[in-house]
Write a protein that holds these residues in place. Sequence first.
Motif, PDB file in Angstrom:
ATOM      1  N   ARG A 255       0.834  -1.209   0.000  1.00  0.00           N
ATOM      2  CA  ARG A 255       0.000   0.000   0.000  1.00  0.00           C
ATOM      3  C   ARG A 255       0.864   1.252   0.000  1.00  0.00           C
ATOM      4  NH1 ARG A 255      -4.028  -1.855   4.889  1.00  0.00           N
ATOM      5  NH2 ARG A 255      -4.800  -3.779   3.938  1.00  0.00           N
ATOM      6  N   LEU A 256       1.960   1.231   0.761  1.00  0.00           N
ATOM      7  CA  LEU A 256       2.830   2.398   0.788  1.00  0.00           C
ATOM      8  C   LEU A 256       3.467   2.635  -0.574  1.00  0.00           C
ATOM      9  CD1 LEU A 256       4.148   4.681   2.396  1.00  0.00           C
ATOM     10  CD2 LEU A 256       6.019   3.111   2.945  1.00  0.00           C
ATOM     11  N   MET A 257       3.892   1.572  -1.258  1.00  0.00           N
ATOM     12  CA  MET A 257       4.488   1.748  -2.577  1.00  0.00           C
ATOM     13  C   MET A 257       3.466   2.276  -3.576  1.00  0.00           C
ATOM     14  SD  MET A 257       7.602   1.358  -2.187  1.00  0.00           S
ATOM     15  CE  MET A 257       7.847   1.796  -3.914  1.00  0.00           C
ATOM     16  N   THR A 258       2.212   1.869  -3.460  1.00  0.00           N
ATOM     17  CA  THR A 258       1.158   2.421  -4.311  1.00  0.00           C
ATOM     18  C   THR A 258       1.028   3.918  -4.076  1.00  0.00           C
ATOM     19  OG1 THR A 258      -0.068   0.333  -4.351  1.00  0.00           O
ATOM     20  CG2 THR A 258      -1.300   2.342  -4.859  1.00  0.00           C
ATOM     21  N   PHE A 259       1.089   4.313  -2.797  1.00  0.00           N
ATOM     22  CA  PHE A 259       1.027   5.739  -2.451  1.00  0.00           C
ATOM     23  C   PHE A 259       2.221   6.488  -3.037  1.00  0.00           C
ATOM     24  CE2 PHE A 259       2.560   9.094   0.377  1.00  0.00           C
ATOM     25  CZ  PHE A 259       1.475   9.949   0.408  1.00  0.00           C
ATOM     26  N   LEU A 260       3.420   5.945  -2.875  1.00  0.00           N
ATOM     27  CA  LEU A 260       4.631   6.624  -3.351  1.00  0.00           C
ATOM     28  C   LEU A 260       4.678   6.689  -4.874  1.00  0.00           C
ATOM     29  CD1 LEU A 260       7.256   5.116  -0.875  1.00  0.00           C
ATOM     30  CD2 LEU A 260       6.337   7.443  -0.879  1.00  0.00           C
ATOM     31  N   ASP A 261       4.209   5.636  -5.538  1.00  0.00           N
ATOM     32  CA  ASP A 261       4.230   5.621  -7.002  1.00  0.00           C
ATOM     33  C   ASP A 261       3.266   6.639  -7.605  1.00  0.00           C
ATOM     34  OD1 ASP A 261       6.173   3.678  -7.109  1.00  0.00           O
ATOM     35  OD2 ASP A 261       4.769   2.018  -7.356  1.00  0.00           O
ATOM     36  N   SER A 262       2.271   7.048  -6.832  1.00  0.00           N
ATOM     37  CA  SER A 262       1.269   7.978  -7.363  1.00  0.00           C
ATOM     38  C   SER A 262       1.360   9.349  -6.703  1.00  0.00           C
ATOM     39  CB  SER A 262      -0.141   7.398  -7.143  1.00  0.00           C
ATOM     40  OG  SER A 262      -0.403   7.215  -5.752  1.00  0.00           O
ATOM     41  N   ARG A 263       2.503   9.652  -6.054  1.00  0.00           N
ATOM     42  CA  ARG A 263       2.610  10.928  -5.348  1.00  0.00           C
ATOM     43  C   ARG A 263       2.476  12.087  -6.332  1.00  0.00           C
ATOM     44  NH1 ARG A 263       7.561   8.315  -5.432  1.00  0.00           N
ATOM     45  NH2 ARG A 263       9.436   9.496  -6.001  1.00  0.00           N
ATOM     46  N   PRO A 264       1.813  13.164  -5.920  1.00  0.00           N
ATOM     47  CA  PRO A 264       1.516  14.265  -6.846  1.00  0.00           C
ATOM     48  C   PRO A 264       2.744  15.092  -7.199  1.00  0.00           C
ATOM     49  CG  PRO A 264       0.784  14.812  -4.623  1.00  0.00           C
ATOM     50  CD  PRO A 264       1.215  13.369  -4.594  1.00  0.00           C
ATOM     51  N   GLU A 265       2.629  15.849  -8.278  1.00  0.00           N
ATOM     52  CA  GLU A 265       3.741  16.624  -8.830  1.00  0.00           C
ATOM     53  C   GLU A 265       4.320  17.611  -7.828  1.00  0.00           C
ATOM     54  OE1 GLU A 265       3.175  20.114 -11.710  1.00  0.00           O
ATOM     55  OE2 GLU A 265       3.702  18.462 -13.028  1.00  0.00           O
ATOM     56  N   GLY A 266       3.470  18.254  -7.036  1.00  0.00           N
ATOM     57  CA  GLY A 266       3.937  19.289  -6.124  1.00  0.00           C
ATOM     58  C   GLY A 266       4.570  18.775  -4.848  1.00  0.00           C
ATOM     59  N   LEU A 267       4.597  17.459  -4.655  1.00  0.00           N
ATOM     60  CA  LEU A 267       5.186  16.883  -3.451  1.00  0.00           C
ATOM     61  C   LEU A 267       6.695  16.765  -3.640  1.00  0.00           C
ATOM     62  CD1 LEU A 267       4.715  15.706  -0.665  1.00  0.00           C
ATOM     63  CD2 LEU A 267       4.213  13.506  -1.728  1.00  0.00           C
ATOM     64  N   TYR A 268       7.449  17.729  -3.092  1.00  0.00           N
ATOM     65  CA  TYR A 268       8.881  17.802  -3.325  1.00  0.00           C
ATOM     66  C   TYR A 268       9.661  16.744  -2.549  1.00  0.00           C
ATOM     67  CZ  TYR A 268       7.683  22.628  -4.694  1.00  0.00           C
ATOM     68  OH  TYR A 268       7.136  23.733  -5.260  1.00  0.00           O
ATOM     69  N   ARG A 269       9.251  16.504  -1.302  1.00  0.00           N
ATOM     70  CA  ARG A 269      10.141  15.819  -0.369  1.00  0.00           C
ATOM     71  C   ARG A 269       9.343  14.941   0.580  1.00  0.00           C
ATOM     72  NH1 ARG A 269      14.314  14.157   2.309  1.00  0.00           N
ATOM     73  NH2 ARG A 269      15.824  15.586   3.259  1.00  0.00           N
ATOM     74  N   ILE A 270       9.844  13.717   0.798  1.00  0.00           N
ATOM     75  CA  ILE A 270       9.298  12.817   1.806  1.00  0.00           C
ATOM     76  C   ILE A 270      10.474  12.283   2.607  1.00  0.00           C
ATOM     77  CG2 ILE A 270       7.962  10.726   2.275  1.00  0.00           C
ATOM     78  CD1 ILE A 270       6.715  11.021  -0.510  1.00  0.00           C
ATOM     79  N   LYS A 271      10.358  12.279   3.919  1.00  0.00           N
ATOM     80  CA  LYS A 271      11.461  11.790   4.750  1.00  0.00           C
ATOM     81  C   LYS A 271      10.906  11.295   6.076  1.00  0.00           C
ATOM     82  CE  LYS A 271      12.255  16.538   6.205  1.00  0.00           C
ATOM     83  NZ  LYS A 271      13.220  17.648   6.261  1.00  0.00           N
ATOM     84  N   GLY A 272      11.654  10.426   6.698  1.00  0.00           N
ATOM     85  CA  GLY A 272      11.231   9.905   7.986  1.00  0.00           C
ATOM     86  C   GLY A 272      11.549   8.433   8.115  1.00  0.00           C
TER      87      GLY A 272
END
Length: 365
Positions: A255-272
């Motif tokens: 489920r997380l990979m599905t979320f990451l694969d479809s992340r929107p254009e304006g989402l610059y950065r994910i960390k944690g």
Amino acid sequence: MSQPSPHPQQIPVVVLTGFLGSGKTTLLNHLLHRSGGSRIGAIVNDFGAIEIDAMAVAGALGDSTVSLGNGCLCCAVDASELDQYLERLAEPSLGIDVIVIEASGLAEPQELVRMLLASEHPGVIYGGLVEVVDAAEFEDTRGRHPEIDRHLALADLVVVNKLDRAVDGERVLGLVRSLVDRAAVVPAIYGRIDPEFLFDCRPSEERIGQLSFDDLHEHGPEGSEDHTGADHTGHLHTAYDSLSFVSPEPLDPRRLMTFLDSRPEGLYRIKGYVDFGPYDLRNRYAVHAVGRFLRFYPEPWPAGDERLTQLVLIGSGIDAAALGKELQVCKNDAPHADEHGMWGVLRYVRHPEEDGADPAWSDPA
């Protein structure tokens, strides 16, 4: 946890490219002075490997420079020579948190990335490609150098600099966005972008918890500061939104990979950090995403720490509430793991001892 690097034993190496006059040096100087206390090492084309205190004046490097010789970095040195400079900067006694390679304006980004991926130094890891473009001269530069389209397609983050000088900045931004491949596109003036787009800034004081970055809510859009990107002391970045997500329940890797694969254009950065529960009881997974660039870093859970997923998402024009709901759907309290469930995540894990191609970066050509 005090280390700002995404993996305790590896220092991310960010490649900074762009044609002559785009503003790479200005951007690097900005990072050096606004790094939040992190210590930056820089390899500057035509100057060499430089160990730099992030709060020092970048122009006063003096005897710290080592000549690389004439020519572009991708032509003047090979992977083994680059390793020598990386080894110097990765020396633990220096306490470097991130390394930035500022390439010559004529360098070939693809070759620089390949050199880094071929690095045999276990203390560093490729951290993404940043392409800087001059908004005022972009169309003329593109006419003279059509290869810029290929460079943009390779980038993980594109900084559209000098927007204040462009006749129609919005049109230039739209054109650049049409040429990238899922890269984050960040507008800037005088190279002023939030360093958090590239690396985690060292906290100014000890914080409780696992995350090694500053509390973004102190700089959120609901505060009293102006986030228009204008030239004001204390907020030198473009406007952005942030979302903090904490879950005591593990996340489902699929489920997380599905979320990451479809992340929107304006989402610059994910960390944690992500807890995958029964899928890996021994490790938590540090996650680092800049634009299309994505990596996971498995590391043992610290003894005595509460097992939580803790993520921060940074972007512009994102629907934070909707993204939070999508992450809620990723929760999984099942006691058992699907034996194939981690395959998607493991594609984006690269251990120091691995050689050869990097599964987290591909040539779109």
